[in-house]
Design a protein around this motif. Sequence first.
Motif, PDB file in Angstrom:
ATOM      1  N   ALA A  68     -32.088 -66.267 105.071  1.00  0.00           N
ATOM      2  CA  ALA A  68     -33.070 -66.319 105.968  1.00  0.00           C
ATOM      3  C   ALA A  68     -32.891 -66.971 107.141  1.00  0.00           C
ATOM      4  O   ALA A  68     -33.174 -66.900 108.264  1.00  0.00           O
ATOM      5  CB  ALA A  68     -34.364 -66.752 105.355  1.00  0.00           C
ATOM      6  N   HIS A  69     -31.777 -68.231 106.975  1.00  0.00           N
ATOM      7  CA  HIS A  69     -31.874 -68.978 108.037  1.00  0.00           C
ATOM      8  C   HIS A  69     -30.387 -69.118 108.656  1.00  0.00           C
ATOM      9  O   HIS A  69     -29.992 -70.135 109.226  1.00  0.00           O
ATOM     10  CB  HIS A  69     -32.333 -70.439 107.689  1.00  0.00           C
ATOM     11  N   ALA A  70     -29.431 -68.192 108.254  1.00  0.00           N
ATOM     12  CA  ALA A  70     -28.102 -68.476 108.479  1.00  0.00           C
ATOM     13  C   ALA A  70     -27.827 -68.701 109.890  1.00  0.00           C
ATOM     14  O   ALA A  70     -27.026 -69.684 110.225  1.00  0.00           O
ATOM     15  CB  ALA A  70     -27.157 -67.445 108.142  1.00  0.00           C
ATOM     16  N   ASP A  71     -28.517 -67.988 110.909  1.00  0.00           N
ATOM     17  CA  ASP A  71     -28.169 -68.143 112.159  1.00  0.00           C
ATOM     18  C   ASP A  71     -28.589 -69.485 112.657  1.00  0.00           C
ATOM     19  O   ASP A  71     -27.839 -70.119 113.515  1.00  0.00           O
ATOM     20  CB  ASP A  71     -28.935 -66.975 112.949  1.00  0.00           C
ATOM     21  N   GLN A  72     -29.864 -70.021 112.297  1.00  0.00           N
ATOM     22  CA  GLN A  72     -30.322 -71.207 112.657  1.00  0.00           C
ATOM     23  C   GLN A  72     -29.571 -72.295 112.259  1.00  0.00           C
ATOM     24  O   GLN A  72     -29.243 -73.318 113.045  1.00  0.00           O
ATOM     25  CB  GLN A  72     -31.558 -71.550 112.066  1.00  0.00           C
ATOM     26  N   ILE A  73     -29.052 -72.125 110.897  1.00  0.00           N
ATOM     27  CA  ILE A  73     -27.937 -73.420 110.260  1.00  0.00           C
ATOM     28  C   ILE A  73     -26.682 -73.414 111.260  1.00  0.00           C
ATOM     29  O   ILE A  73     -26.348 -74.472 111.331  1.00  0.00           O
ATOM     30  CB  ILE A  73     -27.912 -72.932 108.789  1.00  0.00           C
ATOM     31  N   VAL A  74     -26.285 -72.165 111.371  1.00  0.00           N
ATOM     32  CA  VAL A  74     -24.970 -72.126 112.198  1.00  0.00           C
ATOM     33  C   VAL A  74     -25.157 -72.699 113.563  1.00  0.00           C
ATOM     34  O   VAL A  74     -24.188 -73.740 113.979  1.00  0.00           O
ATOM     35  CB  VAL A  74     -24.236 -70.808 112.142  1.00  0.00           C
ATOM     36  N   ALA A  75     -26.242 -72.361 114.366  1.00  0.00           N
ATOM     37  CA  ALA A  75     -26.461 -72.900 115.540  1.00  0.00           C
ATOM     38  C   ALA A  75     -26.717 -74.319 115.530  1.00  0.00           C
ATOM     39  O   ALA A  75     -26.019 -75.233 116.335  1.00  0.00           O
ATOM     40  CB  ALA A  75     -27.825 -72.172 116.233  1.00  0.00           C
ATOM     41  N   ALA A  76     -27.399 -74.836 114.593  1.00  0.00           N
ATOM     42  CA  ALA A  76     -27.783 -76.197 114.679  1.00  0.00           C
ATOM     43  C   ALA A  76     -26.477 -77.091 114.258  1.00  0.00           C
ATOM     44  O   ALA A  76     -26.211 -78.167 114.650  1.00  0.00           O
ATOM     45  CB  ALA A  76     -28.798 -76.554 113.516  1.00  0.00           C
ATOM     46  N   ALA A  77     -25.575 -76.688 113.519  1.00  0.00           N
ATOM     47  CA  ALA A  77     -24.335 -77.096 113.186  1.00  0.00           C
ATOM     48  C   ALA A  77     -23.388 -77.259 114.237  1.00  0.00           C
ATOM     49  O   ALA A  77     -22.519 -78.094 114.560  1.00  0.00           O
ATOM     50  CB  ALA A  77     -23.535 -76.462 111.835  1.00  0.00           C
ATOM     51  N   ALA A  78     -23.402 -76.127 114.825  1.00  0.00           N
ATOM     52  CA  ALA A  78     -22.139 -75.850 116.042  1.00  0.00           C
ATOM     53  C   ALA A  78     -22.594 -76.571 117.514  1.00  0.00           C
ATOM     54  O   ALA A  78     -21.597 -77.157 117.963  1.00  0.00           O
ATOM     55  CB  ALA A  78     -21.857 -74.338 116.293  1.00  0.00           C
ATOM     56  N   GLY A  79     -23.880 -76.700 117.641  1.00  0.00           N
ATOM     57  CA  GLY A  79     -24.211 -77.176 118.988  1.00  0.00           C
ATOM     58  C   GLY A  79     -23.477 -76.330 120.169  1.00  0.00           C
ATOM     59  O   GLY A  79     -23.687 -74.901 120.076  1.00  0.00           O
ATOM     60  N   CYS A  80     -22.784 -76.830 121.006  1.00  0.00           N
ATOM     61  CA  CYS A  80     -22.134 -76.059 121.991  1.00  0.00           C
ATOM     62  C   CYS A  80     -20.610 -75.948 121.471  1.00  0.00           C
ATOM     63  O   CYS A  80     -19.863 -75.617 122.332  1.00  0.00           O
ATOM     64  CB  CYS A  80     -22.286 -76.721 123.389  1.00  0.00           C
TER      65      CYS A  80
END
Length: 325
Positions: A68-80
């Motif tokens: 359910a949250h893979a995109d959010q998790i990766v975005a939060a981890a990666a930042g820019c």
Amino acid sequence: MHVLSACPNLPEAAHTPLGSEVYRGLTARPKTLSPWLFYDARGSELFEQITELPEYYPTRTERSILSAHADQIVAAAAGCEELTMIELGAGTATKTGLLLKAAVRRQSEVTYHAIDVSGTALDEAKRRIEAELEGVAVVPRVGDYTQGLGQINADGQRRMVLYIGSSIGNFEPEDAVQLLRDIRKELRAGEKLLLGVDMVKDREILLKAYDDAAHVTAAFNKNALERINSELDADFNLNLFRHRARWNEECSRIEMHLESLIAQSVSIPALELEVKLQRGETIHTENSYKFRDEGVIGLLERADFHLSDHWTDEREWFGVYLATA
Ligand code: AVI
């Protein structure tokens, strides 16, 4: 792993990791055996079966959170930045594909370092993931958890260490903090840890998850004795032991034990050891700690991480925590 070294009179087998652990555990009071003994080839296969049992909710609940949250998790981890992923105890990496898929949506190419003691599990993970996910390069690393994490070159990318599957719950609290500190030491400020944790819930649900109707967990527990029989020539009669799962409220953990059904004596020739058990006496084989939010945050803070974000399922049975070094 503690190897007996101060007892030169013990037989040779008592100085191997397995022999040393069995000698220590079965001469201790109460008797214990470390949970790593479960995981020979048969035990690993039984564990795979456990993860698919109807009663064993952790694997499928964690998978549903990641899905359910893979995109959010990766975005939060990666930042820019771009991410390099490193998984501790990757096994066949069945859940990790969800995060890798989200990562290739963002950065088109991802390197995934999969660390595990089982080379065959890693080979399977590499074959499957690279066939299914274009843009992912899997680097298998056979070995023990944290060693050498710092040497993994991420070419300037931000590293995210995955420690999912709630294995942190199989460590005693002080050892869990030490493991997280060891991971933290290998990371640069700003790098990430994704931790999967099983939460406290209704006692009956917990007990069923560790004492399933098909008795797969019982076979998994007894496999520790089977392993001692085959590797140290012992004569444990598996029918004279019963699998027990207990909820220890005070310590917030499920305990697995093997209870002796009669007064008996077991011989372990390779260790020149006779083990006497009373009727009803148990060998304590595993703890599986269950957490509350504040407990996870406390663990992370003691290891010098801070919590960045966290995700759970509808019933709040499982937690996935993103921490920053
Ligand atoms: C590997 N570990 C997270 C499992 C757990 O739930 O503690 C091991 C296990 N023991 C019995 N069932 C599963």
